[in-house]
Write a protein that holds these residues in place. Sequence first.
Motif, mmCIF file in Angstrom:
data_model
loop_
_atom_site.group_PDB
_atom_site.id
_atom_site.type_symbol
_atom_site.label_atom_id
_atom_site.label_comp_id
_atom_site.label_asym_id
_atom_site.label_seq_id
_atom_site.Cartn_x
_atom_site.Cartn_y
_atom_site.Cartn_z
ATOM 1 N N GLU A 195 -0.728 3.863 9.682
ATOM 2 C CA GLU A 195 -2.047 3.289 9.414
ATOM 3 C C GLU A 195 -2.045 1.764 9.351
ATOM 4 O OE1 GLU A 195 0.165 4.330 7.406
ATOM 5 O OE2 GLU A 195 -0.219 3.992 5.288
ATOM 6 N N LEU A 196 -0.872 1.160 9.541
ATOM 7 C CA LEU A 196 -0.748 -0.265 9.242
ATOM 8 C C LEU A 196 -1.019 -1.140 10.455
ATOM 9 C CD1 LEU A 196 2.575 0.044 7.208
ATOM 10 C CD2 LEU A 196 0.228 0.011 6.309
ATOM 11 N N TRP A 209 -4.722 -3.178 6.568
ATOM 12 C CA TRP A 209 -3.895 -4.346 6.871
ATOM 13 C C TRP A 209 -2.599 -4.245 6.089
ATOM 14 C CZ3 TRP A 209 -9.286 -6.112 6.485
ATOM 15 C CH2 TRP A 209 -9.817 -6.418 7.746
ATOM 16 N N GLU A 210 -1.533 -4.437 6.790
ATOM 17 C CA GLU A 210 -0.195 -4.310 6.199
ATOM 18 C C GLU A 210 0.036 -5.447 5.205
ATOM 19 O OE1 GLU A 210 3.567 -4.404 5.167
ATOM 20 O OE2 GLU A 210 3.125 -5.998 6.602
ATOM 21 N N THR A 257 9.825 0.368 3.010
ATOM 22 C CA THR A 257 8.663 0.706 2.183
ATOM 23 C C THR A 257 7.842 1.744 2.910
ATOM 24 O OG1 THR A 257 6.851 -0.689 2.990
ATOM 25 C CG2 THR A 257 8.479 -1.741 1.568
ATOM 26 N N GLY A 258 7.316 2.686 2.104
ATOM 27 C CA GLY A 258 6.454 3.737 2.641
ATOM 28 C C GLY A 258 7.273 4.921 3.148
ATOM 29 N N GLY A 259 6.565 6.020 3.377
ATOM 30 C CA GLY A 259 7.187 7.187 3.997
ATOM 31 C C GLY A 259 8.302 7.815 3.183
ATOM 32 N N SER A 261 7.642 9.726 0.259
ATOM 33 C CA SER A 261 7.167 10.859 -0.553
ATOM 34 C C SER A 261 7.542 12.161 0.156
ATOM 35 C CB SER A 261 5.648 10.772 -0.730
ATOM 36 O OG SER A 261 5.311 9.633 -1.471
ATOM 37 N N ASP A 266 6.412 11.535 6.048
ATOM 38 C CA ASP A 266 7.379 10.811 5.213
ATOM 39 C C ASP A 266 8.802 11.116 5.666
ATOM 40 O OD1 ASP A 266 5.316 9.663 3.809
ATOM 41 O OD2 ASP A 266 5.282 11.212 2.269
ATOM 42 N N ASN A 307 2.949 2.143 -1.767
ATOM 43 C CA ASN A 307 1.944 1.374 -2.486
ATOM 44 C C ASN A 307 2.514 0.019 -2.874
ATOM 45 O OD1 ASN A 307 -0.659 2.619 -2.756
ATOM 46 N ND2 ASN A 307 0.407 4.309 -3.796
HETATM 47 P P1 AMP Z 1 3.251 6.273 1.663
HETATM 48 O O1 AMP Z 1 4.297 6.291 0.603
HETATM 49 O O2 AMP Z 1 3.750 5.919 2.993
HETATM 50 O O3 AMP Z 1 2.454 7.532 1.645
HETATM 51 O O4 AMP Z 1 2.243 5.118 1.243
HETATM 52 C C1 AMP Z 1 1.539 5.186 0.026
HETATM 53 C C2 AMP Z 1 0.297 4.324 0.126
HETATM 54 O O5 AMP Z 1 0.697 2.979 0.352
HETATM 55 C C3 AMP Z 1 -0.614 4.677 1.258
HETATM 56 O O6 AMP Z 1 -1.938 4.527 0.819
HETATM 57 C C4 AMP Z 1 -0.303 3.685 2.330
HETATM 58 O O7 AMP Z 1 -1.359 3.421 3.195
HETATM 59 C C5 AMP Z 1 0.061 2.475 1.520
HETATM 60 N N1 AMP Z 1 1.000 1.640 2.228
HETATM 61 C C6 AMP Z 1 2.164 2.045 2.776
HETATM 62 N N2 AMP Z 1 2.799 1.043 3.371
HETATM 63 C C7 AMP Z 1 2.020 -0.040 3.200
HETATM 64 C C8 AMP Z 1 2.148 -1.404 3.594
HETATM 65 N N3 AMP Z 1 3.204 -1.818 4.285
HETATM 66 N N4 AMP Z 1 1.152 -2.245 3.244
HETATM 67 C C9 AMP Z 1 0.102 -1.803 2.549
HETATM 68 N N5 AMP Z 1 -0.057 -0.559 2.132
HETATM 69 C C10 AMP Z 1 0.888 0.329 2.459
#
Ligand code: AMP
Length: 415
Positions: A195-196, A209-210, A257-259, A261, A266, A307
């Motif tokens: 989504e970034l 926006w990332e 960061t992210g992915g 969970s 993920d 997050n």
């Molecule tokens: P995730 O752990 O990937 O499910 O991300 C958890 C939340 O953080 C989701 O709402 C994502 O859209 C947000 N998120 C993940 N990566 C980023 C990033 N690089 N910048 C801003 N928000 C993010």
Amino acid sequence: MAEPKAEPFPAEGLPLQEARARVLAALRPHPPIETLPLAACLGRVVAQSVLASEAVPGFRAAILDGYAVADAMPPKPGRRWRVVGHCAAGTPYPQLMGEGEAVRILTGAPLPEGAARVLAQEQVEVQGASLLLAEAVGPEPWIRAADEEAAPGQVLVEAGQRLGPADLGRLAGCGVAMLPVAARPRIGLLITGDELVSAGADRGPGEIWESNGTLLEALFARLGYPLAQRLQVADQPERLAAAFDQLAAGCDLVVSTGGVSAGDSDWIRPLLAERGTVAFWKLFLRPGRPFAFGSLAGLPFFGLPGNPVAAAITALQLVLPALQALEGGDAVGLRRLRVRLAAPLRRRPGRPELARARLAFADDGLPLALLEGSQASSRIGSLQGAELLLELPAEAATLEAGTELWAQLLLLPLF
Ligand code: AMP
Ligand code: MG
């Protein structure tokens, strides 16, 4: 690093203290050492203790502008001396001083041989070549000892110490120009999320926006660790695997960061398990529950939450001490202090929380924690201006104003 032990851990996640202990236990710091000029050593960890090669300043020096005299005891008003010479910083008086003689002396000048004290120029009258003591003087001789800053062989900085402006200044003052310091660990940052889109680009429906890349890059830079590499990849296992390899090849630790969970997109934890080891997954913490730590190609791997607030906070709690340890320094993390809640607080119990707060002071000067706005882990605004991470106990649901709590101080040491 040592292969981290994948010990069992509670399903609700690992308590932060234990997570930190496990991370640090897995690290095997052996940083390359580089020898750099002082100006390049700010914030670095010195690899060997540095000793003073000689006394500094190395001579007795005047602390104020006035007259050096040989009187062992404080002279009485009315006493007179003959002014026989002059000395200044960098220009010593070349002879031995005798009883009844005075030498004009300026701050920082070496004391003439035979001198026992300096009389402040405000306390004396010059009458031709004669000096008259106009008022009573105290016992203070106004002399800086020859080894005030350092005696020969004295430790100036100890191996493992992180160098601040005062350390560098003292080393310079003791004639040290170059230092052996640990190389900075090279951080590889991987941002993942379908989504970034980048700030400045147009975004489609559901895209955001990332921000983690900018937030973490700036945070690491603030902590003294410029990023070595930063990659952004969609939630696709093949692309992520290639990014893992690229970062592991050129860095000393990998942070994502992210992915991380347990959703369908993920991939971080399964990929880490496939290509390395997962030591633990999930923290007993809010924000910051989705978190993975393990090893990738023998390097520490930190899978931070997506997050932004959770990513920044877990970076401070777990990546910062690891960076410090990887440099051979103390993993000091953030300093803590006791503070009182400025206002009552209601919260959802169940997990220990690190709440963002400002530092304020009560009328009696004691520190207060001021919480403003939502503590949602997605709201970066809660980090803006934050000076404290308030440690809220897991079970607390309502906290009265004035409740005393531990808080981590979000301020860096200056000297
Ligand atoms: P995730 O752990 O990937 O499910 O991300 C958890 C939340 O953080 C989701 O709402 C994502 O859209 C947000 N998120 C993940 N990566 C980023 C990033 N690089 N910048 C801003 N928000 C993010
Ligand atoms: Mg995601």
